[in-house]
Design a protein around this motif. Structure first.
Motif, PDB file in Angstrom:
ATOM      1  N   SER A  53      45.407  35.988  33.242  1.00 31.66           N
ATOM      2  CA  SER A  53      44.559  35.428  34.293  1.00 31.66           C
ATOM      3  C   SER A  53      44.192  33.959  34.060  1.00 31.66           C
ATOM      4  CB  SER A  53      43.288  36.261  34.448  1.00 31.66           C
ATOM      5  OG  SER A  53      42.539  36.241  33.252  1.00 31.66           O
ATOM      6  N   THR A  56      47.944  30.805  37.386  1.00 30.89           N
ATOM      7  CA  THR A  56      48.306  31.395  38.674  1.00 30.89           C
ATOM      8  C   THR A  56      49.727  31.949  38.585  1.00 30.89           C
ATOM      9  OG1 THR A  56      49.254  29.341  39.524  1.00 30.89           O
ATOM     10  CG2 THR A  56      46.880  29.703  39.926  1.00 30.89           C
ATOM     11  N   LYS A 119      45.823  34.814  37.709  1.00 31.42           N
ATOM     12  CA  LYS A 119      44.550  34.466  38.337  1.00 31.42           C
ATOM     13  C   LYS A 119      44.531  34.858  39.818  1.00 31.42           C
ATOM     14  CE  LYS A 119      43.269  30.434  37.056  1.00 31.42           C
ATOM     15  NZ  LYS A 119      43.114  28.981  36.878  1.00 31.42           N
ATOM     16  N   PRO A 124      44.026  40.570  38.275  1.00 25.83           N
ATOM     17  CA  PRO A 124      43.866  39.583  37.195  1.00 25.83           C
ATOM     18  C   PRO A 124      43.500  40.275  35.894  1.00 25.83           C
ATOM     19  CG  PRO A 124      42.849  38.794  39.206  1.00 25.83           C
ATOM     20  CD  PRO A 124      43.255  40.223  39.465  1.00 25.83           C
TER      21      PRO A 124
END
Length: 128
Positions: A53, A56, A119, A124
């Motif tokens: 997380s 991205t 993320k 996540p």
């Protein structure tokens, strides 16, 4: 005209056959390997653990595509290779368990886990 039709049909058949054998990455296996191998090594280093997380999906995809680990000192693929798994399997159960998994499949599995745990992913994830 018949040759063109046969070539087109052959090309379509090849595409269908290739898609039938495409590997569907296993994010669960990727999670086990990442947490057991990647995280355990990072925790022991000055870098510390790197949770999925923290990046991205796009950042993880770029990282895996670049195939540069430790700021370019080595490659990501090195750490999923059968040779690497064999070298650590005595002290790492996941490396031993996945010793015979093809390198690219394991890399795809890790990528699927990172994508899911990113993320902006579906779940996540942290590596606790």
């Amino acid at each position: 005209m018949k040759l063109t039709t046969k070539l087109a049909a052959g090309a379509m058949l090849s595409l269908v056959a290739a898609s039938a054998f495409a590997y569907d990455a296993d994010w669960k296996r990727g999670r086990v390997y990442y947490r057991s191998v990647c995280t355990s090594c990072h925790v022991a280093s000055p870098i510390g653990s790197i949770n999925p997380s923290t990046k991205t999906k796009a950042e993880w995809a770029t990282y895996l595509k670049a195939d540069k680990h430790a700021k370019g000192k080595d490659t990501v693929k090195q750490y999923v290779s059968k040779a690497y798994r064999n070298s650590i399997k005595a002290g790492n159960k996941a490396a031993e368990k996945f010793a015979n998994v093809p390198d690219q499949e394991l890399l795809d599995d890790i990528g699927a886990f990172l994508n899911k745990g990113a993320k902006d992913g579906d779940s996540p994830a942290t590596c606790s």
